[in-house]
Motif scaffolding. Structure first.
Motif, short mmCIF file in Angstrom:
data_model
loop_
_atom_site.label_atom_id
_atom_site.label_comp_id
_atom_site.label_asym_id
_atom_site.label_seq_id
_atom_site.Cartn_x
_atom_site.Cartn_y
_atom_site.Cartn_z
N LEU A 69 5.05 27.82 5.66
CA LEU A 69 5.86 26.70 5.22
C LEU A 69 7.04 26.59 6.18
CD1 LEU A 69 6.51 24.54 3.05
CD2 LEU A 69 7.75 26.33 1.81
N ALA A 70 6.98 25.59 7.07
CA ALA A 70 8.05 25.34 8.03
C ALA A 70 8.80 24.10 7.55
CB ALA A 70 7.47 25.12 9.43
N LEU A 71 10.07 24.27 7.23
CA LEU A 71 10.84 23.21 6.60
C LEU A 71 11.72 22.48 7.60
CD1 LEU A 71 11.93 25.32 3.54
CD2 LEU A 71 10.22 23.52 3.54
N GLN A 72 12.04 21.24 7.28
CA GLN A 72 13.04 20.48 8.02
C GLN A 72 13.70 19.52 7.05
OE1 GLN A 72 10.08 18.58 10.72
NE2 GLN A 72 11.38 16.79 10.45
N LYS A 73 14.87 19.02 7.44
CA LYS A 73 15.57 18.07 6.59
C LYS A 73 14.71 16.83 6.44
CE LYS A 73 20.19 19.65 7.65
NZ LYS A 73 21.45 19.36 8.32
N TRP A 74 14.64 16.32 5.23
CA TRP A 74 13.85 15.14 4.95
C TRP A 74 14.49 13.93 5.61
CZ3 TRP A 74 14.69 10.41 2.71
CH2 TRP A 74 13.55 9.66 2.43
N SER A 75 13.65 13.06 6.14
CA SER A 75 14.12 11.77 6.67
C SER A 75 13.09 10.72 6.32
CB SER A 75 14.34 11.83 8.18
OG SER A 75 13.13 11.64 8.87
N PRO A 76 13.51 9.46 6.21
CA PRO A 76 12.56 8.40 5.87
C PRO A 76 11.47 8.22 6.91
CG PRO A 76 14.83 7.63 5.66
CD PRO A 76 14.88 8.98 6.28
N LYS A 77 11.67 8.73 8.13
CA LYS A 77 10.68 8.59 9.20
C LYS A 77 9.53 9.58 9.09
CE LYS A 77 14.33 7.30 12.43
NZ LYS A 77 15.03 7.72 13.64
N MET A 78 9.66 10.58 8.23
CA MET A 78 8.63 11.61 8.14
C MET A 78 7.33 11.03 7.60
SD MET A 78 10.76 14.81 6.59
CE MET A 78 9.66 16.13 7.04
N ASP A 79 6.23 11.36 8.26
CA ASP A 79 4.91 10.96 7.78
C ASP A 79 4.20 12.22 7.29
OD1 ASP A 79 2.42 10.02 7.21
OD2 ASP A 79 2.06 9.12 9.18
N LEU A 80 4.29 12.46 6.01
CA LEU A 80 3.72 13.68 5.43
C LEU A 80 2.21 13.61 5.27
CD1 LEU A 80 6.50 14.41 2.82
CD2 LEU A 80 6.18 15.47 5.04
N ASN A 81 1.62 12.48 5.61
CA ASN A 81 0.16 12.36 5.52
C ASN A 81 -0.52 12.72 6.83
OD1 ASN A 81 0.10 11.46 2.81
ND2 ASN A 81 0.83 9.47 3.51
N GLU A 82 0.26 12.95 7.90
CA GLU A 82 -0.32 13.35 9.18
C GLU A 82 -1.04 14.68 9.00
OE1 GLU A 82 -0.36 12.02 12.32
OE2 GLU A 82 0.53 10.18 11.56
#
Length: 164
Positions: A69-82
């Motif tokens: 589990l590698a975390l980063q700050k959430w942003s609206p640009k994140m595509d979590l479906n990739e």
């Protein structure tokens, strides 16, 4: 969403209850964290305490039940479906950086050379370790990593070296 971390999981997604147990026992949080499954391969962690969020981000990535589990700050640009990491979180160790440069603006400027600043080393920022500083950056896939960068100030010009 300012205090939310999100990231895809490499490997099979662990049971969300296992992640919740990790948050209670291993992370020793001062506040609360809400953990939500965002997709089959992504989690969202929303913290009530900014210090908790920074510590969990800085101490990662986390190995949970044979998954990373590698975390980063959430942003609206994140595509979590990739289906792959577009950005990899990397710790960069700054060697030979004079103490007068150990300020947030300088760290942000250095981070731009690598990618996006995800977090700064809280131990270095508190000056409890003076031998080196670290920054946690999100590096875009296929990016060439610099071995040194030039920092200019009114006092001196220098090129710190890095370990990744």
């Amino acid at each position: 969403m300012a205090m939310t971390l999100a990231r895809k999981i490499l490997g099979p997604r662990p049971n969300i209850d296992i992640v919740r147990e990790l948050s209670k026992h291993k992370w020793a949080l001062k506040g609360q964290v809400e953990i939500t499954a965002m997709s089959k391969m992504a989690l969202s962690l929303t913290f009530s305490c900014k210090e908790d969020m920074s510590r969990v981000l800085c101490d990662g990535p986390w190995l949970i039940d044979k998954s990373m589990l590698a975390l980063q700050k959430w942003s609206p640009k994140m595509d979590l479906n990739e289906s792959f990491f577009v950005q990899a979180p990397v710790w960069v160790r700054l060697l030979g950086l004079p103490l007068e440069f150990w300020v947030e603006d300088v760290f942000k400027g250095i981070a731009i050379s690598f990618g996006e600043l995800l977090s700064m080393d809280p131990i270095a920022m508190a000056r409890r370790r003076l031998t080196f500083a670290m920054i946690y950056v999100g590096v875009m896939q296929g990016t060439d990593m610099p071995l040194s960068i030039e920092i200019n100030s009114r006092l001196k010009k220098m090129e710190p070296t890095f370990e990744i």
